[in-house]
Write a protein that holds these residues in place. Sequence first.
Motif, PDB file in Angstrom:
ATOM      1  N   LEU A   1      -5.906   2.647  -2.775  1.00 53.46           N
ATOM      2  CA  LEU A   1      -5.416   4.002  -2.601  1.00 53.46           C
ATOM      3  C   LEU A   1      -4.319   3.991  -1.540  1.00 53.46           C
ATOM      4  N   LEU A   2      -3.130   4.429  -1.919  1.00 52.00           N
ATOM      5  CA  LEU A   2      -2.020   4.501  -0.973  1.00 52.00           C
ATOM      6  C   LEU A   2      -2.105   5.824  -0.209  1.00 52.00           C
ATOM      7  N   VAL A   3      -1.947   5.739   1.115  1.00 46.34           N
ATOM      8  CA  VAL A   3      -2.092   6.910   1.967  1.00 46.34           C
ATOM      9  C   VAL A   3      -0.826   7.092   2.795  1.00 46.34           C
ATOM     10  N   GLY A   4      -0.394   8.339   2.895  1.00 49.16           N
ATOM     11  CA  GLY A   4       0.768   8.669   3.722  1.00 49.16           C
ATOM     12  C   GLY A   4       0.548   9.993   4.414  1.00 49.16           C
ATOM     13  N   GLU A   5       1.536  10.413   5.154  1.00 50.21           N
ATOM     14  CA  GLU A   5       1.430  11.682   5.881  1.00 50.21           C
ATOM     15  C   GLU A   5       1.365  12.855   4.914  1.00 50.21           C
ATOM     16  N   GLN A   6       2.106  12.757   3.803  1.00 45.85           N
ATOM     17  CA  GLN A   6       2.115  13.868   2.853  1.00 45.85           C
ATOM     18  C   GLN A   6       2.020  13.349   1.423  1.00 45.85           C
ATOM     19  N   GLU A   7       1.552  14.196   0.549  1.00 46.06           N
ATOM     20  CA  GLU A   7       1.436  13.857  -0.876  1.00 46.06           C
ATOM     21  C   GLU A   7       2.791  13.401  -1.405  1.00 46.06           C
ATOM     22  N   GLY A   8       2.810  12.269  -2.089  1.00 48.25           N
ATOM     23  CA  GLY A   8       4.029  11.785  -2.705  1.00 48.25           C
ATOM     24  C   GLY A   8       5.031  11.190  -1.742  1.00 48.25           C
ATOM     25  N   GLY A   9       4.703  11.132  -0.454  1.00 45.98           N
ATOM     26  CA  GLY A   9       5.618  10.579   0.538  1.00 45.98           C
ATOM     27  C   GLY A   9       5.591   9.065   0.555  1.00 45.98           C
ATOM     28  N   GLU A  10       6.019   8.510   1.659  1.00 43.05           N
ATOM     29  CA  GLU A  10       6.040   7.063   1.823  1.00 43.05           C
ATOM     30  C   GLU A  10       4.640   6.555   2.164  1.00 43.05           C
ATOM     31  N   PRO A  11       4.209   5.448   1.559  1.00 43.40           N
ATOM     32  CA  PRO A  11       2.897   4.903   1.905  1.00 43.40           C
ATOM     33  C   PRO A  11       2.902   4.345   3.327  1.00 43.40           C
ATOM     34  N   GLU A  12       1.825   4.627   4.070  1.00 47.66           N
ATOM     35  CA  GLU A  12       1.690   4.140   5.441  1.00 47.66           C
ATOM     36  C   GLU A  12       0.445   3.285   5.621  1.00 47.66           C
ATOM     37  N   ALA A  13      -0.500   3.409   4.708  1.00 48.59           N
ATOM     38  CA  ALA A  13      -1.742   2.654   4.791  1.00 48.59           C
ATOM     39  C   ALA A  13      -2.294   2.473   3.387  1.00 48.59           C
ATOM     40  N   VAL A  14      -3.257   1.573   3.285  1.00 48.89           N
ATOM     41  CA  VAL A  14      -3.909   1.317   2.008  1.00 48.89           C
ATOM     42  C   VAL A  14      -5.415   1.312   2.239  1.00 48.89           C
ATOM     43  N   VAL A  15      -6.130   2.021   1.389  1.00 47.29           N
ATOM     44  CA  VAL A  15      -7.591   1.966   1.374  1.00 47.29           C
ATOM     45  C   VAL A  15      -7.941   1.184   0.116  1.00 47.29           C
ATOM     46  N   LEU A  16      -8.696   0.098   0.295  1.00 52.14           N
ATOM     47  CA  LEU A  16      -9.005  -0.719  -0.857  1.00 52.14           C
ATOM     48  C   LEU A  16     -10.489  -0.999  -0.946  1.00 52.14           C
ATOM     49  N   PRO A  17     -10.965  -1.294  -2.142  1.00 53.10           N
ATOM     50  CA  PRO A  17     -12.382  -1.602  -2.312  1.00 53.10           C
ATOM     51  C   PRO A  17     -12.754  -2.840  -1.502  1.00 53.10           C
ATOM     52  N   TYR A  18     -13.942  -2.828  -0.934  1.00 52.84           N
ATOM     53  CA  TYR A  18     -14.390  -3.954  -0.130  1.00 52.84           C
ATOM     54  C   TYR A  18     -14.410  -5.236  -0.953  1.00 52.84           C
ATOM     55  N   ASP A  19     -14.834  -5.151  -2.209  1.00 56.56           N
ATOM     56  CA  ASP A  19     -14.866  -6.339  -3.062  1.00 56.56           C
ATOM     57  C   ASP A  19     -13.476  -6.965  -3.202  1.00 56.56           C
ATOM     58  N   LEU A  20     -12.454  -6.128  -3.328  1.00 50.86           N
ATOM     59  CA  LEU A  20     -11.083  -6.624  -3.412  1.00 50.86           C
ATOM     60  C   LEU A  20     -10.658  -7.217  -2.075  1.00 50.86           C
TER      61      LEU A  20
END
Length: 118
Positions: free
Chosen positions: A34-53
């Motif tokens: 999951l790409l996370v940023g300050e706003q919807e559709g903005g620039e990605p700043e972090a990634v949340v990924l499954p622990y298995d991955l």
Amino acid sequence: MSEHQEVHSAARVAATLRAVLAGFRQGGELALPLLVGEQEGGEPEAVVLPYDLFVVLCQALERVEHLDLGDLAASRLADAPAPGQGLDTAALARLVAEAQPKDAGDLLQAGGASAHED
């Protein structure tokens, strides 16, 4: 990873975290990060990924780089300041310099530290 993957706001991710985790449990290492940023559709700043991955990626990195990420993480944790003590610029520069020895002098100088400090 798809170039067309959406960036979600931190607020939306926080509000839907239980659903995100449920999707990760269901999809395992094949669930999309999951790409996370300050706003919807903005620039990605972090990634949340499954622990298995995460485990699969760490194992691949350990094989390629001949690293033991568990030992590296334990070492970094041992060197970290006590809770509430914070991490000043010089300490951060030393940690980064250890990770990038060829640039250590410049990084330490930028952080206001030297290679000879304890």
